[in-house]
Design a protein around this motif. Sequence first.
Motif, PDB file in Angstrom:
ATOM      1  N   THR A  50       0.818  -1.219   0.000  1.00 59.80           N
ATOM      2  CA  THR A  50       0.000   0.000   0.000  1.00 59.80           C
ATOM      3  C   THR A  50       0.854   1.272   0.000  1.00 59.80           C
ATOM      4  O   THR A  50       0.361   2.356  -0.273  1.00 59.80           O
ATOM      5  CB  THR A  50      -0.937   0.025   1.231  1.00 59.80           C
ATOM      6  OG1 THR A  50      -0.151  -0.242   2.389  1.00 59.80           O
ATOM      7  CG2 THR A  50      -2.029  -1.026   1.117  1.00 59.80           C
ATOM      8  N   THR A  51       2.137   1.133   0.337  1.00 60.32           N
ATOM      9  CA  THR A  51       3.023   2.300   0.300  1.00 60.32           C
ATOM     10  C   THR A  51       4.262   1.947  -0.520  1.00 60.32           C
ATOM     11  O   THR A  51       4.510   0.772  -0.784  1.00 60.32           O
ATOM     12  CB  THR A  51       3.506   2.676   1.720  1.00 60.32           C
ATOM     13  OG1 THR A  51       4.239   1.545   2.242  1.00 60.32           O
ATOM     14  CG2 THR A  51       2.348   2.991   2.646  1.00 60.32           C
ATOM     15  N   ASP A  52       5.015   2.969  -0.875  1.00 61.32           N
ATOM     16  CA  ASP A  52       6.251   2.734  -1.640  1.00 61.32           C
ATOM     17  C   ASP A  52       7.205   1.836  -0.854  1.00 61.32           C
ATOM     18  O   ASP A  52       7.836   0.940  -1.411  1.00 61.32           O
ATOM     19  CB  ASP A  52       6.957   4.072  -1.921  1.00 61.32           C
ATOM     20  CG  ASP A  52       6.421   4.707  -3.183  1.00 61.32           C
ATOM     21  OD1 ASP A  52       5.672   4.013  -3.920  1.00 61.32           O
ATOM     22  OD2 ASP A  52       6.729   5.893  -3.413  1.00 61.32           O
ATOM     23  N   THR A  53       7.313   2.112   0.449  1.00 61.48           N
ATOM     24  CA  THR A  53       8.208   1.326   1.302  1.00 61.48           C
ATOM     25  C   THR A  53       7.807  -0.140   1.258  1.00 61.48           C
ATOM     26  O   THR A  53       8.658  -1.023   1.128  1.00 61.48           O
ATOM     27  CB  THR A  53       8.110   1.806   2.767  1.00 61.48           C
ATOM     28  OG1 THR A  53       8.164   3.215   2.770  1.00 61.48           O
ATOM     29  CG2 THR A  53       9.198   1.220   3.609  1.00 61.48           C
ATOM     30  N   GLU A  54       6.505  -0.382   1.389  1.00 60.65           N
ATOM     31  CA  GLU A  54       6.013  -1.751   1.406  1.00 60.65           C
ATOM     32  C   GLU A  54       6.272  -2.436   0.062  1.00 60.65           C
ATOM     33  O   GLU A  54       6.713  -3.583   0.012  1.00 60.65           O
ATOM     34  CB  GLU A  54       4.515  -1.735   1.696  1.00 60.65           C
ATOM     35  CG  GLU A  54       4.076  -2.796   2.686  1.00 60.65           C
ATOM     36  CD  GLU A  54       2.589  -2.685   2.970  1.00 60.65           C
ATOM     37  OE1 GLU A  54       1.864  -3.613   2.598  1.00 60.65           O
ATOM     38  OE2 GLU A  54       2.172  -1.647   3.530  1.00 60.65           O
ATOM     39  N   ARG A  55       5.998  -1.714  -1.020  1.00 64.84           N
ATOM     40  CA  ARG A  55       6.227  -2.293  -2.352  1.00 64.84           C
ATOM     41  C   ARG A  55       7.697  -2.669  -2.540  1.00 64.84           C
ATOM     42  O   ARG A  55       8.019  -3.729  -3.051  1.00 64.84           O
ATOM     43  CB  ARG A  55       5.776  -1.299  -3.441  1.00 64.84           C
ATOM     44  CG  ARG A  55       4.266  -1.260  -3.626  1.00 64.84           C
ATOM     45  CD  ARG A  55       3.854  -0.388  -4.807  1.00 64.84           C
ATOM     46  NE  ARG A  55       3.848   1.020  -4.466  1.00 64.84           N
ATOM     47  CZ  ARG A  55       2.798   1.658  -3.934  1.00 64.84           C
ATOM     48  NH1 ARG A  55       1.674   1.000  -3.702  1.00 64.84           N
ATOM     49  NH2 ARG A  55       2.864   2.932  -3.625  1.00 64.84           N
TER      50      ARG A  55
END
Lengths: 194, 471
Positions: free
Chosen positions: B310-315
């Motif tokens: 759901t976030t860039d970090t998570e991706r």
Amino acid sequence: MEKFTTHVGTVAALPYVNIDTDQIIPKQFLKRVERTGFGQFLFYNWRLLENDQPDPEFPLNYERAKDATILVADENFGCGSSREHAAWALQDYGFKVVIAPSFGDIFYNNSFKNGLLPVRMPLEVVRNWEERFEEGTLQLRVNLEEQVIEDDQGGIHTFDIDEYWKNMLIHGLDEIGLTLQYSDHIAKYEQATQ
Amino acid sequence: MGKTIIEKVWERHKVYEEEGKPDLLYIDLHLIHEVTSPQAFEGLRLNNRKLRRPDLTYATMDHNIPTKDRETITDKIAKKQIDVLVENCNNFGVELAGLNSPNNGIVHIIGPELGLTQPGKTIVCGDSHTSTHGAFGALAFGIGTSEVEHVMATQTLWQDRPKTMEVVIDGRLENGVSAKDIILALIAKYGVNFGTGHVVEYRGEAIRGLTMEERMTICNMSIEGGARAGLISPDQVTFDYLRGREHVPDGDAYDVIVEEWKQLASDPDAKFDSTLVLDASEVKPMVTWGTNPGQGVTIDGAVPSPEDGTTDTERRAIEQSLEYMGLEPGTKMEDIKIQHVFLGSCTNARISDLREAARYIKGKKVDKSVRALVVPGSVKVKRQAEEEGLATIFIEAGFEWRDAGCSMCLGMNPDQVPAGERCASTSNRNFEGRQGKNARTHLMSPIMAAAAAVHGHFVDVRKLDAIPASS
């Protein structure tokens, strides 16, 4: 323990979330019985290639990270194993301050005991510094007494820290020595309960 | 207002309190092992300090010992660490369950086994899985080596009062689903830092229905959710488990201490700082696909895609994990082949774990593409498994039957997974490099690991007719 009041240094940033202590210092280096000499093994599996040469893609190996003394990383830095070797390795490698939005609880405590200052900063500040590091050199001035970090573009960011630990670091106190002054209280507790 | 068990145990251990300072907390039991204690003993020596309470300190060797020919340690640095522990325990008067002791084993397995672990105690150890002991209603947490030294010298620690969290788990578990699946599902749902800064109490109908060994599996992995400690209010299951154990009082003294233990449970009107909920009836067998314990899916699921973040970090984190694990998004979990199986660790190497795996393994063979290891959690577990015929079942199926130790959970000893190969593991961490450099770890329950050993890939144990209902 060495005193910590103000530190000025350059940043190296690792823009990864959940960096666990197994990465900071892999298990094969935990067999030593000393506290010293762990810096050479810091981020061993990430920092070095199969032939033991530095991986040029890894941020700590960038030229501008060479003399870095401040490490910036994403959320939950130092999660996982309790190994204090992680704090020893960071410090022995040359780091004085670690900045992240959040830390693993045990790592956070371990850092204070060794005079390595862990600072919690909001995610957007950390992101900004990570981006600045990607583009070039970034210098920070960390003032523990005032609980303020100034960046080299004039940005001023305050941070929270437990008074007890702040005091320990500023005066470089020996925690065990201090606690031993409470020996009477401890003895009284033991008499009452055992 | 009522109190939580966390507050009750805390109050009873406060030695000193002062505004603006953490509380000085008394420690009832200090468990030590070879890896995180040598620098602490050295600190005592350098400062000419005594070990305050050797009688409240107990040592074992578990992390770096071999599980085959355990007395022949060829790694010189590992050997030195073992020798230094023996020497330190001798010099400072600490009881040590050494390699020849019938009490030897993984620190978090032998504490409960010997009855050293008891409700209401404060227990620390230089190991993050110390939360295991919380299953008994003890406040138990992992500490670093400086804190180990502090406890040695003072039998106390300065601790900030933690926030309290309840994790309410109601509902009944389906056959084939275990305590390991509960904790993996919880961490997958709420993330690897849901508990940071908190002590967690696991409560609810599903928790009450678990055996002590199952409760230990859950509390063990509290740290994988970031919690400082995890515990369960003691009840009759706890008292029955402890009765007759070496360090537990017997006769009338047992009845007296049980009455004290009964006072510890959280009061019905106790308030927690926060609450999480999980429905046990919806938990399915879990398998991790990534490089932290929160990156897990149900066995009927598939490997996620970076786009699911759901976030860039998570991706980016998903992408990094997939690359390390050598997995393609969308791959069905059941289609993932493995080369190794590790049945062991402080999470899942107790007798009930071995029984659970053996009831599936009985009469079957380990797939020829798989190397499978059983590493009992302690010398006692090993002996009991041999007496019950479990060892024979494993050996006849093609498992290697090893001596007790931490073994392949962290691969400090020679038990490692080679680079690029995949292991179905009953341990607690799937971090990069944990079981060996570039080794790929998938966490799961003992019965799921046993089934994977037979089939050579992950399988949904609920579909297997051959699993008899749990006793």
